[in-house]
Write a protein that holds these residues in place. Structure first.
Motif, PDB file in Angstrom:
ATOM      1  N   SER A 195       0.935  -0.842   0.087  1.00  0.00           N
ATOM      2  CA  SER A 195      -0.047   0.113   0.051  1.00  0.00           C
ATOM      3  C   SER A 195       1.061   1.141   0.016  1.00  0.00           C
ATOM      4  O   SER A 195       1.834   0.743   0.270  1.00  0.00           O
ATOM      5  N   TYR A 196       0.404   2.756  -0.336  1.00  0.00           N
ATOM      6  CA  TYR A 196       0.866   3.697  -0.673  1.00  0.00           C
ATOM      7  C   TYR A 196       1.381   4.249   1.141  1.00  0.00           C
ATOM      8  O   TYR A 196       0.049   4.159   1.715  1.00  0.00           O
ATOM      9  N   VAL A 197       2.235   4.869   1.011  1.00  0.00           N
ATOM     10  CA  VAL A 197       2.104   5.504   3.073  1.00  0.00           C
ATOM     11  C   VAL A 197       1.853   6.956   1.369  1.00  0.00           C
ATOM     12  O   VAL A 197       0.935   7.879   2.984  1.00  0.00           O
ATOM     13  N   PHE A 198       2.597   7.215   0.888  1.00  0.00           N
ATOM     14  CA  PHE A 198       2.709   8.660   0.204  1.00  0.00           C
ATOM     15  C   PHE A 198       3.313   8.980  -0.849  1.00  0.00           C
ATOM     16  O   PHE A 198       3.383   8.037  -2.078  1.00  0.00           O
ATOM     17  N   LYS A 199       1.862   9.572  -2.057  1.00  0.00           N
ATOM     18  CA  LYS A 199       1.953   9.798  -3.012  1.00  0.00           C
ATOM     19  C   LYS A 199       1.511  10.594  -3.293  1.00  0.00           C
ATOM     20  O   LYS A 199       0.742  11.616  -3.098  1.00  0.00           O
ATOM     21  N   GLN A 200       2.438  12.019  -3.727  1.00  0.00           N
ATOM     22  CA  GLN A 200       2.432  12.906  -3.993  1.00  0.00           C
ATOM     23  C   GLN A 200       2.871  13.405  -5.586  1.00  0.00           C
ATOM     24  O   GLN A 200       4.083  12.943  -5.837  1.00  0.00           O
ATOM     25  N   GLN A 201       2.247  13.914  -6.287  1.00  0.00           N
ATOM     26  CA  GLN A 201       2.562  14.967  -7.764  1.00  0.00           C
ATOM     27  C   GLN A 201       2.643  16.510  -7.710  1.00  0.00           C
ATOM     28  O   GLN A 201       1.661  16.648  -7.534  1.00  0.00           O
ATOM     29  N   GLY A 202       3.163  17.035  -8.122  1.00  0.00           N
ATOM     30  CA  GLY A 202       2.651  18.607  -8.421  1.00  0.00           C
ATOM     31  C   GLY A 202       2.437  18.969 -10.023  1.00  0.00           C
ATOM     32  O   GLY A 202       2.306  17.620 -10.788  1.00  0.00           O
ATOM     33  N   HIS A 203       2.587  20.013 -10.031  1.00  0.00           N
ATOM     34  CA  HIS A 203       2.146  20.265 -12.022  1.00  0.00           C
ATOM     35  C   HIS A 203       3.461  20.472 -12.455  1.00  0.00           C
ATOM     36  O   HIS A 203       4.511  20.491 -11.911  1.00  0.00           O
ATOM     37  N   PHE A 204       3.373  18.979 -13.428  1.00  0.00           N
ATOM     38  CA  PHE A 204       5.560  18.791 -14.046  1.00  0.00           C
ATOM     39  C   PHE A 204       5.292  19.929 -15.191  1.00  0.00           C
ATOM     40  O   PHE A 204       6.513  19.727 -16.207  1.00  0.00           O
ATOM     41  N   ASN A 205       4.099  20.670 -15.438  1.00  0.00           N
ATOM     42  CA  ASN A 205       4.020  22.181 -16.263  1.00  0.00           C
ATOM     43  C   ASN A 205       4.253  23.039 -15.470  1.00  0.00           C
ATOM     44  O   ASN A 205       3.930  23.333 -14.723  1.00  0.00           O
ATOM     45  N   ASN A 206       4.504  24.403 -15.987  1.00  0.00           N
ATOM     46  CA  ASN A 206       4.105  25.777 -15.598  1.00  0.00           C
ATOM     47  C   ASN A 206       2.783  25.492 -14.898  1.00  0.00           C
ATOM     48  O   ASN A 206       2.208  25.240 -15.372  1.00  0.00           O
ATOM     49  N   MET A 207       2.995  25.838 -13.877  1.00  0.00           N
ATOM     50  CA  MET A 207       1.092  26.510 -12.996  1.00  0.00           C
ATOM     51  C   MET A 207       1.452  28.279 -13.249  1.00  0.00           C
ATOM     52  O   MET A 207       1.565  29.171 -13.068  1.00  0.00           O
ATOM     53  N   ASN A 208      -0.024  28.083 -13.908  1.00  0.00           N
ATOM     54  CA  ASN A 208      -0.728  29.152 -14.297  1.00  0.00           C
ATOM     55  C   ASN A 208      -1.027  30.144 -13.449  1.00  0.00           C
ATOM     56  O   ASN A 208      -1.368  31.498 -13.410  1.00  0.00           O
ATOM     57  N   SER A 209      -2.455  29.558 -12.197  1.00  0.00           N
ATOM     58  CA  SER A 209      -3.216  30.419 -11.660  1.00  0.00           C
ATOM     59  C   SER A 209      -3.386  29.760 -10.082  1.00  0.00           C
ATOM     60  O   SER A 209      -3.035  28.819 -10.507  1.00  0.00           O
ATOM     61  N   LEU A 210      -3.977  30.353  -9.496  1.00  0.00           N
ATOM     62  CA  LEU A 210      -3.605  30.137  -7.893  1.00  0.00           C
ATOM     63  C   LEU A 210      -5.244  30.983  -6.890  1.00  0.00           C
ATOM     64  O   LEU A 210      -5.619  32.444  -7.620  1.00  0.00           O
ATOM     65  N   ALA A 211      -5.599  30.347  -6.525  1.00  0.00           N
ATOM     66  CA  ALA A 211      -6.785  31.059  -5.642  1.00  0.00           C
ATOM     67  C   ALA A 211      -7.379  30.831  -4.379  1.00  0.00           C
ATOM     68  O   ALA A 211      -6.744  29.536  -4.470  1.00  0.00           O
ATOM     69  N   TYR A 212      -7.419  31.620  -3.056  1.00  0.00           N
ATOM     70  CA  TYR A 212      -6.789  30.800  -1.471  1.00  0.00           C
ATOM     71  C   TYR A 212      -8.548  30.559  -1.650  1.00  0.00           C
ATOM     72  O   TYR A 212      -9.727  31.510  -2.443  1.00  0.00           O
ATOM     73  N   SER A 213      -9.141  29.899  -0.216  1.00  0.00           N
ATOM     74  CA  SER A 213     -10.434  29.481  -0.389  1.00  0.00           C
ATOM     75  C   SER A 213     -10.918  30.521   0.593  1.00  0.00           C
ATOM     76  O   SER A 213     -10.046  31.475   1.523  1.00  0.00           O
ATOM     77  N   PRO A 214     -12.443  30.784   0.795  1.00  0.00           N
ATOM     78  CA  PRO A 214     -12.768  32.116   1.640  1.00  0.00           C
ATOM     79  C   PRO A 214     -11.885  32.231   2.775  1.00  0.00           C
ATOM     80  O   PRO A 214     -11.786  33.103   4.008  1.00  0.00           O
ATOM     81  N   ASP A 215     -11.836  31.066   3.844  1.00  0.00           N
ATOM     82  CA  ASP A 215     -11.103  30.223   4.931  1.00  0.00           C
ATOM     83  C   ASP A 215      -9.792  30.998   5.064  1.00  0.00           C
ATOM     84  O   ASP A 215      -9.469  29.991   6.394  1.00  0.00           O
ATOM     85  N   GLY A 216      -8.790  30.330   3.790  1.00  0.00           N
ATOM     86  CA  GLY A 216      -8.325  30.601   3.891  1.00  0.00           C
ATOM     87  C   GLY A 216      -7.344  29.641   4.019  1.00  0.00           C
ATOM     88  O   GLY A 216      -5.760  29.347   4.867  1.00  0.00           O
ATOM     89  N   GLN A 217      -8.193  28.364   4.554  1.00  0.00           N
ATOM     90  CA  GLN A 217      -7.159  27.256   4.440  1.00  0.00           C
ATOM     91  C   GLN A 217      -7.041  26.000   3.169  1.00  0.00           C
ATOM     92  O   GLN A 217      -5.811  25.328   3.384  1.00  0.00           O
ATOM     93  N   TYR A 218      -7.574  26.042   1.877  1.00  0.00           N
ATOM     94  CA  TYR A 218      -7.541  25.306   1.420  1.00  0.00           C
ATOM     95  C   TYR A 218      -6.678  26.672  -0.008  1.00  0.00           C
ATOM     96  O   TYR A 218      -6.754  27.542   0.077  1.00  0.00           O
ATOM     97  N   LEU A 219      -6.180  25.679  -1.066  1.00  0.00           N
ATOM     98  CA  LEU A 219      -5.692  26.389  -2.425  1.00  0.00           C
ATOM     99  C   LEU A 219      -5.976  25.572  -3.619  1.00  0.00           C
ATOM    100  O   LEU A 219      -5.793  25.138  -3.129  1.00  0.00           O
ATOM    101  N   VAL A 220      -6.073  26.213  -4.253  1.00  0.00           N
ATOM    102  CA  VAL A 220      -6.538  26.069  -5.629  1.00  0.00           C
ATOM    103  C   VAL A 220      -5.596  25.882  -6.642  1.00  0.00           C
ATOM    104  O   VAL A 220      -4.830  27.546  -7.040  1.00  0.00           O
TER     105      VAL A 220
END
Length: 934
Positions: A377-402
């Motif tokens: 089983s996987y203990v940890f599995k993560q991958q970022g954007h393998f190309n440029n990251m174009n945009s971001l936004a915070y959630s209204p409570d500041g807990q999450y980022l998209v």
């Protein structure tokens, strides 16, 4: 001083290049991310990027056995010594050529680095303060090509070095009489890994073509004997020359480097094709090949690219160019299992100290995986954007980022853990813009594939897909404050499309711009949409009045970005001439401007023919963002700097350098003259993919390999900026990844209404008198965080309500802000929650009247409470499961005990019955005997 932000974390990048390492306890994996390193806590599911960086991308790293020190070496051979305890750089050193691997000895006294065809052994930095922390001990020569890997014996007496010349060399860390050096062959390709057996000189060597050789030594580690001691230096010059002549006639394999002052600089141990001379009475170490094994191959492309070996469990893990890995038990070479975890080559493998977890790094896609092989089983599995990251936004409570990237993926990140918890892959082209709705549970994204998609964060699904009547490429996106209206601007048709979130129907197509729509923004307080275009205009559209143009603002150049102030009373626009202009949306008049072209400080790209100063004239800001209080504005573009301006004074307050990584393009203002030739820059010479990547380039048309693959340097730029709604951090989407900058309160001294009588002594005097309200007021006037915390935590629990009711209004905001920021990391959960409850209950109406100023504080409070709620719910659930398990286990044991007792009782009863029956038989026999006698 409200601009004391410091780098706090790097999201969106998990592995780039180099080797992985596990911490001493095995619960954390340390991964090189560009020119930084990130520590991923696998037990607590959190990540942290250390605030240290090298000049270029990290090529290899080594961790000391005690887990306190790390050596980071970049592509050019520049190394830094870092303390993993204090997160500080202790020493700088340059090896003057690329380093392939570094490894500490198990006892922590030495470390070896390999560069070119030589291995250098240094004294490991210790507790003593030294001017030069890297003291060279010995240099080892032997391989005829570049070295690739290192491994030590468990007692640190010997180490092995693998090479591209298909040989493995074994050297003694000390001058052993029976083992100076030994060369092992048997392979037909580059050596990928060489490993010693536990407490033995026996070896395993693995090569790139998929061959494993098992080597057996005729000598144990205890059988190594000390060599002859060095002869003492003679005082006179004649005796010194005579000694040198005698030594030159003796064995040439060992010699001292003697400096001009007569001091020994280090030892050079040279290997040759001849066997080292045998010291009289001591037998030299000999190796023999016990066996040879071959890995299954699917073709020439599937080369073995990485390997790791756990000595205690004798588990060998090998990774291949196809993304598959194998687990074998040695020395029998029994296959435990094999699995494909990626479609890219596995660049590095590491095992934790217990051998349960295996870490994999895939540089092609930036993947980092930790696999538990026993439970599969996987203990940890993560991958970022393998190309440029174009945009971001915070959630209204500041807990999450998209975030959205050129790879067509939409990723949602947890700001507390720094990890991605959901990825949406429905888009088929680049994602140009992303946004949260007002509830924080819906993410909307626009893409060049002609769709705008809405994703549900409860069920993790794409529940709305909005398209235009004619195919269009959407480059901008905006949601109104209610979350009911979705707008997207087109690059090719110069139109703005308006949809309903509830039904997904197209409501209106807004026409009027004569150029591509570059950005959109809704007013936070009104149903007014602001759009900026390349036609040098900003248009304000009234959503309540038949979507008509309310106002048209004329710019001096092409518009690139537009944003509203949080209170909706001001509009900021960035244009192509490098200016930021401010407008009043009610009157349509310009209120000010900032000329920021010279603040960008562009670098010169390697392909550019003009200087950086000339190219900066055509650069401008491409993204803007207001701070949470609306007093300052962030601006970024195609530069390594992010500028923060004071809007009222129209002056630059601070410039943040988001990267110092020279592996990226356009970082330096001037090109290196040493790389310039009469035919152009040497950096433009295409070196191809190289021969060490483990991927064979097949003929054109095959599925594996790419004949058009070329080396390139990504250009540094900032594509998006966003301030957290809490006002305590901001994020930047850049070439390096997603950078988070948090408020640095430790270096800020910002007193409020300071007086001669306001001192720490007078505050503590008020605390002794139990004048709690007075002490709190004085501590906030001095505004030192540790002192405020000391005063608050000294207030008795039953006095909180009394103190809160006697505070002036101006100090209520300050106290609430302090409680919100302290609650996030404090263990006194109920205590600070009581403060927050009393402040909101007693002063709620007054706070509501100035909600605009208090909103960031309330959102920070909500974020802190939600974080503690999540942690406590997990802990309570875990405790409930453990209690249920313990209860079921005790019940089961009780049933077993009862069954055992009943079984023993039955056996006792049976024994008694048997005894009674036997007693009756004896009486009958006795009676019969009496009768016979009579």
């Amino acid at each position: 001083m409200k601009f004391a932000y410091k780098f706090s974390n790097l999201l969106g990048a998990f592995y780039r290049h180099g080797n992985l390492c596990f911490s001493k306890d095995g619960n954390s994996v340390i991964s090189p991310v560009g020119n930084r390193i990130s520590v991923f806590d696998l037990k607590n599911n959190k990540s942290e990027t250390l605030p240290v960086s090298t000049t270029k991308n990290i090529s290899c790293l080594g961790i000391s056995p005690d887990g306190n020190l790390a050596i980071l070496i970049d592509e050019d051979g520049a190394a830094i010594l870092v303390s993993l305890v204090t997160r500080a750089v202790l020493h700088h050193h340059h090896f003057h050529s690329p380093v392939h691997s570094v490894s500490f000895s198990p006892d922590g006294r030495k470390f070896v680095i390999t560069k070119e065809n030589v291995a250098l052994m240094y004294h490991a930095p210790g507790r003593n303060r030294e001017f030069n922390a890297f003291a060279l001990d010995k240099s080892y020569y032997g391989p005829f090509d570049e070295t690739t890997c290192i491994d030590w014996t468990d007692d640190s007496k010997c180490f092995a070095v693998g090479s591209k010349d298909m040989t493995t060399w074994i050297f003694g860390a000390e001058r052993w009489a029976n083992l100076i050096y030994y060369s092992l062959g048997g392979h037909k390709d580059i050596i990928v890994g060489c490993f010693f057996e536990k407490d033995s000189l026996d070896m395993y060597t693995v090569s790139q073509e998929g061959t494993l050789c098992v080597w057996e030594s005729d000598t144990e580690l205890e059988g190594l004997r000390k060599g002859p001691k060095y002869s003492e230096r003679k005082k006179t010059e004649e005796e010194k020359k005579k000694r040198e002549e005698e030594e030159s006639n003796e064995d040439d394999d060992i010699e001292d480097i003697v400096g001009e002052d007569g001091e020994t600089r280090g030892d050079v141990i040279k290997g040759s094709a001849d066997t080292p001379k045998q010291v009289e009475g001591i037998k030299n170490v000999r190796y023999s090949q016990r066996s040879k094994h071959y890995f299954n191959k699917e073709g020439d492309f599937n080369k073995l690219t990485s390997a790791a070996f756990h000595k205690k469990t004798r588990i060998l893990v090998t990774g291949f160019a196809s993304g598959a890995f194998h687990l074998h038990e040695l020395p029998e070479f029994d296959l435990i299992h094999s699995l494909s975890i990626s479609d890219q080559r596995i660049s590095t493998i590491a095992l934790n100290p217990t051998g349960d977890w295996i870490g994999f790094g895939c540089s092609g896609l930036g993947q980092l995986l930790v696999w538990e092989w026993q439970s599969e089983s996987y203990v940890f599995k993560q991958q970022g954007h393998f190309n440029n990251m174009n945009s971001l936004a915070y959630s209204p409570d500041g807990q999450y980022l998209v975030t959205g990237g050129d790879d067509g993926k939409v990723k949602v990140w947890n700001t507390n853990s720094g990890l991605c918890f959901v990825t949406f892959t429905e888009h088929s082209s680049s994602v140009t813009n992303v946004a949260f709705n007002s509830s924080g549970f819906v993410v909307v994204s626009a893409s060049l594939d002609g769709t705008v998609r809405a994703f549900d964060l409860h069920r993790y699904r794409n529940f709305r897909t909005m398209t235009s009547p004619r195919p269009a490429q959407f480059s901008s996106l905006a949601l109104d404050s209610s979350g009911e209206l979705v707008c997207a601007g087109s690059q090719d048709s110069f139109e703005i499309f308006l949809w309903s979130m509830q039904t997904g129907r197209l409501l209106e197509v807004l026409s009027g711009h004569e150029g591509p729509v570059s950005n959109l923004c809704f007013s936070p307080v009104q149903s007014v949409l602001a759009s900026v275009s390349w036609d040098k205009t900003v248009r304000l559209w009234d959503m309540l009045d038949s979507w008509q143009t309310k106002e048209t603002l004329r710019l001096t150049s092409d518009g690139l970005a537009v944003t509203y102030r949080p209170d909706g009373q001001e509009l900021a626009v960035a244009s192509l001439d490098g200016e930021i202009t401010f407008w009043n949306p009610q009157t349509g008049g310009q209120t000010g401007s900032i000329a920021g072209r010279h603040d960008l400080q562009m670098g010169r790209k390697e392909t550019e023919k003009i200087t950086a100063k000339q190219s900066a004239k055509g650069k401008s800001f491409t993204c803007l963002c207001y701070s949470a209080d609306g007093e300052s504005i962030l601006a970024g573009g195609q530069s390594k700097f992010v500028c923060i301006y004071n809007i009222k004074e129209h002056v630059l307050m601070k410039k943040f350098e988001i990267s110092c990584n020279l592996s990226l393009d356009a970082m330096e203002e001037f090109l290196d003259r040493r790389k310039m030739t009469e035919f152009g820059s040497l950096s433009l010479v295409d070196e191809g993919t190289g021969d060490g990547d483990g991927v064979a380039l097949s003929l054109p048309g095959v599925k594996r390999g790419d004949m058009s693959s070329r080396r390139f340097k990504p250009e540094i730029r900032v594509s998006s900026l966003c301030f957290s709604p809490t006002g305590r951090s901001w994020a930047a989407a850049s070439t390096e990844g997603l950078l988070i900058y948090s408020l640095d309160t430790s270096l800020v001294f910002d007193p409020y209404d300071l007086d001669m009588d306001v001192t720490p002594a007078s505050i503590r005097q008020q605390m002794k008198k139990k004048e709690w309200a007075s002490a709190i007021l004085l501590s906030f006037r001095l505004n030192e965080m540790p002192l405020i915390r000391e005063v608050l935590e000294a207030v008795p629990y039953n006095q909180i309500t009394v103190v809160c009711s006697s505070l002036p209004d101006v100090y209520v905001d300050k106290l609430l802000n302090f409680v919100a920021s302290t609650l996030e990391k404090s263990n006194h959960l109920q205590f600070y929650l009581s403060w927050a409850q009393c402040l909101l209950t007693l002063h709620g109406q007054k706070l509501k009247n100035r909600s605009g100023a208090v909103l960031p504080t309330v959102q920070q409070l909500l974020k802190s409470i939600q974080r503690h709620s999540d942690d406590l719910s997990k802990l309570c659930d875990w405790n409930i499961y453990n209690i249920r398990y313990a209860a079921a286990l005790s019940k089961q044991r009780g049933m077993k005990r009862t069954a055992a007792e009943s079984l023993s009782d039955e056996e006792d009863e049976e024994e008694e019955e048997v005894a009674m029956d036997s007693g009756g038989d004896e009486e009958n026999i006795l009676n019969e005997s009496v009768v016979v006698e009579n």
